[in-house]
Write a protein that holds these residues in place. Structure first.
Motif, PDB file in Angstrom:
ATOM      1  N   TRP A   4      72.009  21.800  36.038  1.00  0.00           N
ATOM      2  CA  TRP A   4      71.357  23.080  36.331  1.00  0.00           C
ATOM      3  C   TRP A   4      71.343  24.000  35.109  1.00  0.00           C
ATOM      4  O   TRP A   4      70.353  24.712  34.877  1.00  0.00           O
ATOM      5  CB  TRP A   4      72.056  23.777  37.500  1.00  0.00           C
ATOM      6  N   GLN A  17      68.341  23.459  33.265  1.00  0.00           N
ATOM      7  CA  GLN A  17      67.079  23.857  33.900  1.00  0.00           C
ATOM      8  C   GLN A  17      66.831  25.363  33.808  1.00  0.00           C
ATOM      9  O   GLN A  17      65.689  25.808  33.990  1.00  0.00           O
ATOM     10  CB  GLN A  17      67.065  23.461  35.396  1.00  0.00           C
ATOM     11  N   ILE A  23      62.687  24.481  42.212  1.00  0.00           N
ATOM     12  CA  ILE A  23      63.048  23.115  41.827  1.00  0.00           C
ATOM     13  C   ILE A  23      63.552  22.331  43.035  1.00  0.00           C
ATOM     14  O   ILE A  23      63.152  21.179  43.264  1.00  0.00           O
ATOM     15  CB  ILE A  23      64.113  23.137  40.714  1.00  0.00           C
ATOM     16  N   THR A  25      68.822  15.966  41.154  1.00  0.00           N
ATOM     17  CA  THR A  25      68.655  15.583  39.747  1.00  0.00           C
ATOM     18  C   THR A  25      67.717  14.396  39.553  1.00  0.00           C
ATOM     19  O   THR A  25      67.195  14.190  38.456  1.00  0.00           O
ATOM     20  CB  THR A  25      70.010  15.220  39.116  1.00  0.00           C
TER      21      THR A  25
END
Length: 311
Positions: A80, A83, A206, A306
Motif C-alpha cells: 500500500w 500505491q 483500488i 495485491t
C-alpha cells in the motif's frame, strides 16, 4: 516513536536481534532502536518495526497466535505504501538493506517520527462505533448524517472521524474535529484530515477494482523531524486497521462479513468458548480450526488486494 515505555506483558515475546535494542511492545508490534557501540544497526533516527503473529480481540491479547499474520500485515502495508502518493516512514524492508534475517518479511526499518496523539479514521460506510453513535444522535463524531441509514450503508461522501489514542486494554475514544484542532492546532488538524481522506479515496478505488469494499480505515501520522513533513507511519490499510468487505455479498441492513479476525470474535462470544466477556478473565486459547480459518481470511485479503500469491 521515541521515548516509549516497554510493555512488560509482551516484552518477553520480542526476539533478541543483533544490532538492535528492544524498546517497546504493543498488541501486535515490537519496536527496536539501533544498539549503541560496535555491532549496532547502521541507522540513525530509525526504529525497527516488527509485526508479530499476536492477535487481539475485545481488548485482550490472546494466548493463541495466527501463523504468518505479522508477515501478511507487513507485506500488505509495504504494498500500500507503494500505491499511495503520501510521504511515509519506511527506510528499508529487505535484509540487504539492514533488516535482520531473523525477522525477514515481517519487519521494516522506519524513520523515527514525532507521532500525533490522534487515530485518523476515514469512513465511507456506516458500521461499528459510528453506527452506535448514529443510532443515538444521527451523527458520527459530531458530523450530522442523513436519516434512514442502516448497518453497512454507504455514505454520500467519506467523512473524517478521529479518535484519541488509548492505552493497551483500553478503548479509543471518538472525538470531534474541533477536539483535534485543540490537540494539534488548526494547520496540522486540517492536514491530518485531508491526508486521511486522500488515502481513503485512493485505497477505496483500488480495492473496489478488486471486488473489495473498504468500509473504513485507521491511519496514523507523525512529524518527520528531518523533512518537517507530516508523514504516514505505523501500518496502513491492513485487515487489522481497516474493514474490508466482499463487494459481491455486501447488503446493507446487517453486519457484513469482513476480511479480518471475525472468526476469532465470533468464537469468543459463542457458547463453545465458555468465556464470559464481562468476567474480566483472559479469553481461552483458540481452537485449531478458528486459527486456520482466520489465517486463510488474512491471506485472502492480501492476495485479492495485491494480485500476488502469499508464499
Amino acid at each position: 516513536m521515541a521515548g516509549m515505555d516497554v510493555s512488560k506483558g509482551f516484552a518477553a515475546q520480542a526476539p533478541e536481534l543483533p544490532g538492535w535494542k528492544h524498546v517497546y511492545s504493543g498488541k501486535v508490534r515490537d519496536l527496536y532502536e539501533p544498539a549503541e557501540g560496535p555491532g549496532g544497526a547502521p541507522f540513525e533516527d530509525a526504529v525497527l518495526v516488527v509485526a508479530s503473529d499476536r492477535i487481539s480481540a475485545y481488548d485482550h491479547v490472546l494466548a493463541s497466535t495466527i501463523p504468518d499474520k505479522g508477515r501478511i500485515l507487513t507485506q500488505l502495508s509495504l504494498w500500500w505504501f507503494e500505491q499511495l502518493d503520501v510521504p511515509n516512514h519506511v527506510l528499508a524492508a529487505g535484509v540487504a538493506e539492514g533488516v535482520p534475517a531473523e525477522v525477514e518479511g515481517r519487519a521494516m526499518v522506519c524513520r523515527q517520527l514525532e507521532m500525533y496523539p490522534v487515530e485518523c479514521i476515514a469512513r465511507g460506510y456506516l458500521t461499528g462505533s459510528g453506527l452506535a453513535e448514529y443510532r443515538e444522535s444521527g451523527t458520527v463524531c459530531g458530523i450530522p448524517l442523513q436519516d434512514g441509514l442502516v448497518d453497512g450503508s454507504r455514505l454520500r461522501e467519506p467523512i473524517f472521524t478521529p479518535s484519541a489514542k488509548a492505552g493497551i486494554g483500553e478503548h479509543d475514544e471518538n472525538i470531534t474535529y474541533e477536539d483535534v484542532t485543540g490537540m494539534v492546532g488548526d494547520d496540522a488538524a486540517a492536514r491530518l484530515r485531508d491526508l486521511t481522506l486522500e488515502i481513503y479515496g485512493r485505497a477505496e478505488a483500488i480495492a473496489r477494482e478488486r471486488g473489495i469494499i473498504l468500509a473504513d480505515t485507521k491511519v496514523e501520522f507523525g512529524l518527520d523531524p528531518i523533512t518537517g513533513l507530516i508523514t504516514l507511519g505505523d501500518e496502513v490499510l491492513t485487515p487489522d486497521s481497516s474493514r474490508f468487505w466482499d463487494a459481491a455479498t455486501w447488503e446493507p441492513g446487517a453486519a457484513q462479513p469482513s476480511f479480518d479476525k471475525q472468526y476469532v470474535r465470533d468464537w469468543l462470544i459463542s457458547p463453545a468458548s465458555g468465556w464470559d466477556r464481562s468476567s474480566g478473565e483472559e479469553p481461552p486459547a483458540l481452537p485449531a480450526d478458528v486459527v486456520e480459518r482466520t489465517r486463510a481470511r488474512y491471506v485472502e485479503a492480501y492476495e485479492r488486494l495485491t494480485g500476488r500469491t502469499f508464499a
